[in-house]
Design an enzyme around this catalytic site. Sequence first.
Site, mmCIF file in Angstrom:
data_model
loop_
_atom_site.group_PDB
_atom_site.id
_atom_site.type_symbol
_atom_site.label_atom_id
_atom_site.label_comp_id
_atom_site.label_asym_id
_atom_site.label_seq_id
_atom_site.Cartn_x
_atom_site.Cartn_y
_atom_site.Cartn_z
ATOM 1 N N ASP A 7 56.207 -27.404 114.573
ATOM 2 C CA ASP A 7 56.585 -28.270 113.441
ATOM 3 C C ASP A 7 58.188 -28.461 113.963
ATOM 4 O O ASP A 7 58.618 -27.715 114.638
ATOM 5 C CB ASP A 7 56.390 -27.418 112.305
ATOM 6 N N ASP A 9 61.290 -29.227 111.053
ATOM 7 C CA ASP A 9 62.149 -29.027 110.492
ATOM 8 C C ASP A 9 61.687 -27.510 109.643
ATOM 9 O O ASP A 9 60.701 -27.173 109.296
ATOM 10 C CB ASP A 9 61.990 -29.851 109.113
ATOM 11 N N GLY A 44 57.117 -29.930 104.730
ATOM 12 C CA GLY A 44 55.725 -30.331 105.729
ATOM 13 C C GLY A 44 55.238 -31.542 105.156
ATOM 14 O O GLY A 44 54.249 -32.174 105.728
ATOM 15 N N ARG A 47 57.302 -38.176 103.208
ATOM 16 C CA ARG A 47 58.308 -38.515 102.235
ATOM 17 C C ARG A 47 57.744 -39.141 100.861
ATOM 18 O O ARG A 47 58.056 -38.790 99.872
ATOM 19 C CB ARG A 47 59.066 -39.780 103.149
ATOM 20 N N SER A 116 58.113 -35.799 110.022
ATOM 21 C CA SER A 116 59.243 -36.568 109.767
ATOM 22 C C SER A 116 59.391 -37.701 110.687
ATOM 23 O O SER A 116 59.069 -37.741 111.849
ATOM 24 C CB SER A 116 60.415 -35.426 110.148
ATOM 25 N N ASN A 118 62.028 -39.070 111.244
ATOM 26 C CA ASN A 118 63.232 -38.833 111.967
ATOM 27 C C ASN A 118 63.000 -37.793 112.999
ATOM 28 O O ASN A 118 64.163 -37.412 113.502
ATOM 29 C CB ASN A 118 64.064 -38.460 110.710
ATOM 30 N N ASP A 170 56.764 -23.558 109.367
ATOM 31 C CA ASP A 170 57.409 -22.896 108.227
ATOM 32 C C ASP A 170 56.804 -23.247 107.027
ATOM 33 O O ASP A 170 57.147 -22.556 106.146
ATOM 34 C CB ASP A 170 58.797 -23.174 108.337
HETATM 35 P P1 B16 Z 1 61.014 -37.802 106.866
HETATM 36 P P2 B16 Z 1 58.243 -31.227 109.405
HETATM 37 C C1 B16 Z 1 58.794 -33.027 107.344
HETATM 38 O O1 B16 Z 1 58.957 -32.410 108.589
HETATM 39 C C2 B16 Z 1 59.695 -32.086 106.339
HETATM 40 O O2 B16 Z 1 59.385 -30.907 106.253
HETATM 41 C C3 B16 Z 1 59.366 -32.354 105.026
HETATM 42 O O3 B16 Z 1 60.359 -31.742 103.995
HETATM 43 C C4 B16 Z 1 59.789 -34.013 105.245
HETATM 44 O O4 B16 Z 1 59.663 -34.575 103.917
HETATM 45 C C5 B16 Z 1 58.819 -34.666 105.842
HETATM 46 O O5 B16 Z 1 59.156 -34.158 107.382
HETATM 47 C C6 B16 Z 1 59.077 -36.366 105.914
HETATM 48 O O6 B16 Z 1 60.252 -36.480 106.738
HETATM 49 O O7 B16 Z 1 61.570 -38.402 105.507
HETATM 50 O O8 B16 Z 1 61.982 -37.590 107.964
HETATM 51 O O9 B16 Z 1 60.041 -38.751 107.369
HETATM 52 O O10 B16 Z 1 58.513 -29.949 108.627
HETATM 53 O O11 B16 Z 1 56.668 -31.600 109.387
HETATM 54 O O12 B16 Z 1 58.679 -31.336 110.660
HETATM 55 MG MG MG Z 2 58.701 -27.499 108.639
#
Ligand code: B16
Ligand code: MG
Length: 216
Positions: A7, A9, A44, A47, A116, A118, A170
Amino acid sequence: MKAFIFDLDGVITDSAEYHYLAWKALGEELNIPFDREFNETLKGVSRTESLERILRLGGREHDFSVEEKEQLATKKNEHYVSLISNITHADILPGVEAFLSEIRQAGYKVGMASASKNAYMVTKQLGLLAAFDHIVDAATVAESKPHPEVFLKAAEALRVEPKDCIGVEDAVAGVEAIHAAGMFAVGIGDPAVLTEADVVFTDTTGLTLDNVLTRI
Ligand code: B16
Ligand code: MG
């Protein structure tokens, strides 16, 4: 075991904190304050689904049209992107870079399964693109964690069977996704929260090949 799938974030870098701050600001604007405990349920999660959960928390799930919800999600993302624009190599969580080198040298495939959109940008800013054999583009994933899709896509791209993969997460939803994919789950965080993980390290400094392999 043949591959590690991470993962992003909260595991590679602490951008989870920036997601929290950006959602919290939007929540306050909408008169839906929330705390870190509720935020655990957003980690996780995609959005769109995160926004739905926040609106449900405030009983406002029927107050906005689809277009308005898109605008709210965009607003949160613009805030998030501005918060993470200063991320550098120094923001890699402790022990992560050494662990990525260790597993690469030991011959494991290395993938990323982040929800994400991003993820590529953040990994690039961290200077870690070369450490990964494949990063799943979250824009191509239809189902949000705890659905296993993003982990299964990563395994497929790495050409490794899910049962030969170790997922590192996490988030509660992420650990669930790893298990639903049929992989071994390493949790990073509070063992009282990540109760379903096969092994939990309280932080990323616990990540060494020896520490993980002796617990399988
Ligand atoms: P984005 P991960 C997740 O990343 C985040 O934990 C989660 O809080 C977020 O809403 C999701 O990505 C979407 O992210 O808005 O940047 O597309 O933990 O899966 O790496
Ligand atoms: Mg995460």
